[in-house]
Write a protein that holds these residues in place. Structure first.
Motif, mmCIF file in Angstrom:
data_model
loop_
_atom_site.group_PDB
_atom_site.id
_atom_site.type_symbol
_atom_site.label_atom_id
_atom_site.label_comp_id
_atom_site.label_asym_id
_atom_site.label_seq_id
_atom_site.Cartn_x
_atom_site.Cartn_y
_atom_site.Cartn_z
ATOM 1 N N ALA A 20 81.695 7.526 -63.130
ATOM 2 C CA ALA A 20 80.773 8.489 -62.514
ATOM 3 C C ALA A 20 81.005 9.894 -63.050
ATOM 4 O O ALA A 20 80.045 10.638 -63.314
ATOM 5 N N ARG A 21 82.262 10.263 -63.227
ATOM 6 C CA ARG A 21 82.548 11.599 -63.761
ATOM 7 C C ARG A 21 82.112 11.719 -65.222
ATOM 8 O O ARG A 21 81.660 12.781 -65.660
ATOM 9 N N SER A 22 82.259 10.648 -65.984
ATOM 10 C CA SER A 22 81.787 10.672 -67.366
ATOM 11 C C SER A 22 80.272 10.841 -67.417
ATOM 12 O O SER A 22 79.740 11.609 -68.225
ATOM 13 N N GLN A 23 79.563 10.135 -66.555
ATOM 14 C CA GLN A 23 78.109 10.274 -66.502
ATOM 15 C C GLN A 23 77.704 11.666 -66.037
ATOM 16 O O GLN A 23 76.724 12.243 -66.531
ATOM 17 N N SER A 24 78.442 12.224 -65.091
ATOM 18 C CA SER A 24 78.153 13.585 -64.630
ATOM 19 C C SER A 24 78.320 14.592 -65.766
ATOM 20 O O SER A 24 77.521 15.529 -65.902
ATOM 21 N N ARG A 153 65.628 15.387 -62.716
ATOM 22 C CA ARG A 153 66.422 16.615 -62.812
ATOM 23 C C ARG A 153 67.877 16.283 -63.122
ATOM 24 O O ARG A 153 68.544 15.555 -62.378
ATOM 25 N N PRO A 154 68.421 16.814 -64.215
ATOM 26 C CA PRO A 154 69.822 16.511 -64.535
ATOM 27 C C PRO A 154 70.807 17.063 -63.519
ATOM 28 O O PRO A 154 71.867 16.480 -63.313
ATOM 29 N N ASP A 155 70.466 18.186 -62.858
ATOM 30 C CA ASP A 155 71.405 18.714 -61.872
ATOM 31 C C ASP A 155 71.489 17.820 -60.644
ATOM 32 O O ASP A 155 72.572 17.623 -60.067
ATOM 33 N N ILE A 156 70.348 17.229 -60.237
ATOM 34 C CA ILE A 156 70.369 16.309 -59.103
ATOM 35 C C ILE A 156 71.132 15.039 -59.458
ATOM 36 O O ILE A 156 71.973 14.553 -58.693
ATOM 37 N N LEU A 157 70.839 14.497 -60.634
ATOM 38 C CA LEU A 157 71.532 13.282 -61.053
ATOM 39 C C LEU A 157 73.024 13.532 -61.221
ATOM 40 O O LEU A 157 73.855 12.681 -60.882
ATOM 41 N N GLY A 158 73.369 14.708 -61.752
ATOM 42 C CA GLY A 158 74.787 15.039 -61.892
ATOM 43 C C GLY A 158 75.471 15.181 -60.546
ATOM 44 O O GLY A 158 76.614 14.723 -60.367
ATOM 45 N N ALA A 159 74.792 15.805 -59.576
ATOM 46 C CA ALA A 159 75.365 15.928 -58.231
ATOM 47 C C ALA A 159 75.526 14.560 -57.580
ATOM 48 O O ALA A 159 76.497 14.311 -56.856
ATOM 49 N N LEU A 163 79.001 12.852 -56.332
ATOM 50 C CA LEU A 163 79.165 12.257 -55.009
ATOM 51 C C LEU A 163 79.701 10.827 -55.118
ATOM 52 O O LEU A 163 80.569 10.413 -54.342
ATOM 53 N N ALA A 164 79.200 10.070 -56.096
ATOM 54 C CA ALA A 164 79.691 8.709 -56.296
ATOM 55 C C ALA A 164 81.176 8.709 -56.658
ATOM 56 O O ALA A 164 81.949 7.867 -56.179
ATOM 57 N N ALA A 165 81.582 9.660 -57.515
ATOM 58 C CA ALA A 165 82.991 9.743 -57.888
ATOM 59 C C ALA A 165 83.857 10.098 -56.685
ATOM 60 O O ALA A 165 84.934 9.524 -56.486
ATOM 61 N N ALA A 166 83.397 11.047 -55.868
ATOM 62 C CA ALA A 166 84.165 11.440 -54.689
ATOM 63 C C ALA A 166 84.258 10.294 -53.688
ATOM 64 O O ALA A 166 85.298 10.097 -53.031
ATOM 65 N N THR A 167 83.184 9.516 -53.569
ATOM 66 C CA THR A 167 83.224 8.360 -52.666
ATOM 67 C C THR A 167 84.210 7.305 -53.169
ATOM 68 O O THR A 167 84.943 6.696 -52.381
ATOM 69 N N ALA A 168 84.229 7.090 -54.480
ATOM 70 C CA ALA A 168 85.189 6.134 -55.047
ATOM 71 C C ALA A 168 86.625 6.610 -54.838
ATOM 72 O O ALA A 168 87.543 5.799 -54.641
ATOM 73 N N ASP A 169 86.831 7.930 -54.868
ATOM 74 C CA ASP A 169 88.178 8.463 -54.634
ATOM 75 C C ASP A 169 88.687 8.128 -53.231
ATOM 76 O O ASP A 169 89.899 7.995 -53.013
ATOM 77 N N ILE A 170 87.779 8.006 -52.273
ATOM 78 C CA ILE A 170 88.195 7.615 -50.921
ATOM 79 C C ILE A 170 88.794 6.212 -50.952
ATOM 80 O O ILE A 170 89.829 5.930 -50.331
ATOM 81 N N GLY A 171 88.140 5.313 -51.699
ATOM 82 C CA GLY A 171 88.667 3.959 -51.820
ATOM 83 C C GLY A 171 90.034 3.933 -52.478
ATOM 84 O O GLY A 171 90.910 3.150 -52.094
#
Length: 345
Positions: A20-24, A153-159, A163-171
């Motif tokens: 997710a961070r790479s895609q961001s 919008r790249p900014d929306i997709l990046g955000a 969010l996906a990366a932060a959610t994975a960090d919870i796991g």
């Protein structure tokens, strides 16, 4: 060699977060590229407008000089006052100053385009300083549905990827609450003499398993879970802000584009009327009904209307550029995300 048995999904969630961070990051590149293209397009429109202003300033200077000369002749013959003659000469000098400012603005606009292109100014200026028309705005731009904005919008997709990366960090943080099991294997050579190192009897194999479970950590693991959850909530807030900002940006850009087209139509009508008035004034001057002074004044009014038309056209074109940028440009987000996924692998 060692292998951790991913019982609780820790490794999988780490992989998801990294992807997710790479895609961001790839989407951030797209956002920067979109910003650069929009700035370059606006700079090019500004350049052509500055060149149009320079041409108009030169024509207005010629008209002001002629008007001052005619006013001097009228003053010498007693048909105009010295005040009118001085005012006409002052307006001619003001037009001369306006021409110098227009020339400086045109050169500065050309340099800005060269900088955005990333080329040496000496290589670009001969091409850029050749006058060209102001780009025409499109008659309409299909904005699509608000849901389309979320996919473009790249900014929306990046955000969303953040969010996906932060959610994975919870796991990942929650998996640290449980023990980690790993298997290890070691292969090597061991001998008392160098000559025996490469014999089969010198090969040593060692295998085993391991258990890691930091029980006595003072609640650190649970605190890390709470911290990861807080970061995910912050990422969700940033995502909501990006969506709301994009919707407001697009709505504002649509309204500005519509209003600029209406202003352009009005400017075209005004310029057409001034052009017709100039033709009538020229006909009256040729018929002897008006003097050259009236024709010069009509020419000035026509030049002012043409300048206003050029500015309205440039404003409409820049509004179209802003709307195109607000809608996310013309790139394909799915292809960029696919590239980011392949790079991550």
């Amino acid at each position: 060699a060692s292998w951790e048995i991913d019982l609780w999904g820790r490794q999988a969630r780490q992989t998801q977060a990294a992807d997710a961070r790479s895609q961001s990051a790839a989407l951030s590149v797209e956002g920067a590229r979109l910003q650069l293209v929009a700035e370059l397009a606006r700079a090019y429109v500004d350049l052509r407008l500055a060149q149009a202003d320079q041409a108009t300033a030169q024509a207005m200077l010629d008209a002001r000089v002629q008007l001052a000369s005619l006013t001097d002749l009228r003053a010498n013959s007693g048909e105009a006052s010295a005040i009118e003659a001085n005012r006409a000469r002052g307006e001619a000098e003001s037009a001369r100053a306006a021409l110098a400012n227009a020339q400086a603005a045109s050169r500065a606009a050309a340099l800005r385009v060269a900088v955005l292109v990333g080329a040496p100014p000496a290589d670009m200026l001969p091409r850029l300083e050749t006058p060209g028309p102001i780009p025409q705005p499109p008659a309409a731009i299909a904005a699509g549905l608000p849901s389309d904005l979320l996919r473009r919008r790249p900014d929306i997709l990046g955000a969303e990827r953040d969010l996906a990366a932060a959610t994975a960090d919870i796991g990942v943080a929650k998996a640290d609450l449980f023990p980690r099991l790993s298997l290890s294997l070691a292969v090597g050579q061991q001998a008392r003499a160098v000559s025996d190192l490469f014999s089969g009897d010198s090969t040593r194999l060692q295998g085993g398993g391991g258990l890691f479970w930091p029980i006595f950590n003072g609640g650190r693991a649970r605190a890390m879970v709470r911290a990861a959850d807080a970061r995910a909530q912050a990422a969700a807030a940033r995502y909501d802000g990006a969506v709301l900002g994009a919707l407001a940006d697009s709505e504002g850009a649509i309204n500005r584009f519509d209003r600029s087209l209406a202003a352009l139509d009005a400017a075209r009508t005004a310029a057409a009327r001034e052009r017709a008035a100039l033709d009538l004034s020229r006909q009256r001057q040729q018929a002897g009904e008006d003097d050259r002074l009236a024709l010069a004044r009509a020419d000035l009014s026509h030049l002012v209307a043409d300048q206003q038309l050029a500015h309205a056209q440039a404003a409409a074109t820049e509004a179209a550029i802003a709307l195109h940028k607000a809608l996310g440009g013309g790139w394909d987000p799915e292809s960029r995300l696919a590239e980011a996924r392949s790079d991550a692998r």
